[in-house]
Structure formats: C-alpha cells, structure tokens
Scaffold this motif. Structure first.
Motif: not given
Length: 182
Positions: A15-19, A22-25, A40-44, A47-52
């Motif tokens: 999984i990359l930061p550029t995802d 897609g992860l937000f959807e 469900p998440v409410e903002n991107k 998702i940035i925290d999830v990716i990290s």
C-alpha cells in the motif's frame, strides 16, 4: 513499489501513499463497515494515518495488508493480506491474521476468494508459516463463506468489541493446504 502476489486478475502490492483515494472510497462506505464496527472514516486525513500505520507494519513486522490492483485497469479494488496481531484477541497474541476488504462495487465477483487463496498460499509457501487465523463477524455471510471455501476450520464464536465473531484457523498440515502447495 513491491508486488508480493500476482493472481490471474490482480496484483497484490504494498500500500502506497498514492492509494489515498482508493482507500477513502473503501473505508468511507457505511456498507463496507457494517461488520467492522460501523465506523467508516470521515476524511482523507484518517486514511493518511491508516497508510502510515500499514507501512510501519511492513517495517516492524515484515508483513502487512496489500493493495489489490486490477491488472487490466490498474484500479484499486481494496486490500488483502496478512497482519501480525500483537495485541490479545480471543486469548491469542502474536499470530498471523488473514484478511481482505473490497470496495462495494467489486463484491460478489469472486475477488475475495481469489486474493484470500493467493494470500494463504503466500503464507505457507513463501513465509513457511505453520498456521494462520482469521475472524469474521458472525452475520457477515460473505466473509465467513470465503474463509470456509479456502479451507479454514471454524474453531469457535467469540466476542470482539461486543459483537459475536467466528474464529477460524488453518494449519500447514491441513490436507487442503498440502494439495495447494504441490
């Protein structure tokens, strides 16, 4: 970018930061989160925290969930893969969990089964694990069906955050696993 698995239709890659999109959807959809605690998440930024977090698992544990990428469209479908669970869950600790999550428009197309089976093979053939676990909300018919279809044995029902879940296990010695390793 590292590709871990290739199936007939998909690549499973880190999984990359550029995802983020897609992860937000995926994780902003209430239907996707119906059996995941209805959060469900409410903002991107979430998702940035999830990716990290996931990328840190790659560093700390050498494994984590992977993006499912459609070979034809290069589109993000969801994620699948292994996670080393280091906190106690159902009286277990430090175990490998097989999981998957798909964007709703990709449900009921055999994708979950395809990527879960590929992940199972990776766990036993590449990582030489001796056992894997998985869990699913008791009411999540689709997820429970996939786990049984790929050879997991139902062990018991347990309570996870106030919700009944089925607990599954598969061992390397399982006849189904032995056939797929040939």
């Amino acid at each position: 970018m590292k590709i871990f698995i290739e199936t007939e239709r998909f690549f499973l890659r880190e999984i990359l930061p550029t995802d983020v999109d897609g992860l937000f959807e995926l994780d902003s959809d209430a239907d996707v989160h119906r059996y995941l605690g209805n959060k469900p998440v409410e903002n991107k930024n979430q998702i940035i925290d999830v990716i990290s977090f996931i990328r840190q698992q790659y560093i700390d544990n050498g494994i984590g969930r992977w993006a499912i990428i459609d070979k034809e469209t290069n589109g993000f479908i969801g994620w699948a893969g292994l996670k080393l669970i280091t906190e106690e869950t159902n009286n277990h600790i430090d175990f490998y969990d097989l999981g998957y999550r798909l964007i709703k428009k990709y449900w009921n197309k055999g994708i979950g089964t395809e990527v879960a089976l590929a992940t199972l093979k990776y766990a036993f053939n590449k990582l030489n694990l001796t056992e894997l676990y998985a869990m699913a909300d008791c009411d999540n018919v689709g997820s429970n069906k996939i786990l049984k279809k790929i050879g997991f044995d139902f062990i018991e029902t347990f309570n996870l955050d106030g919700t009944p879940h089925n607990w599954y296990k598969i061992e390397r010695e399982n006849k189904y696993v032995q056939k797929m390793m040939i």
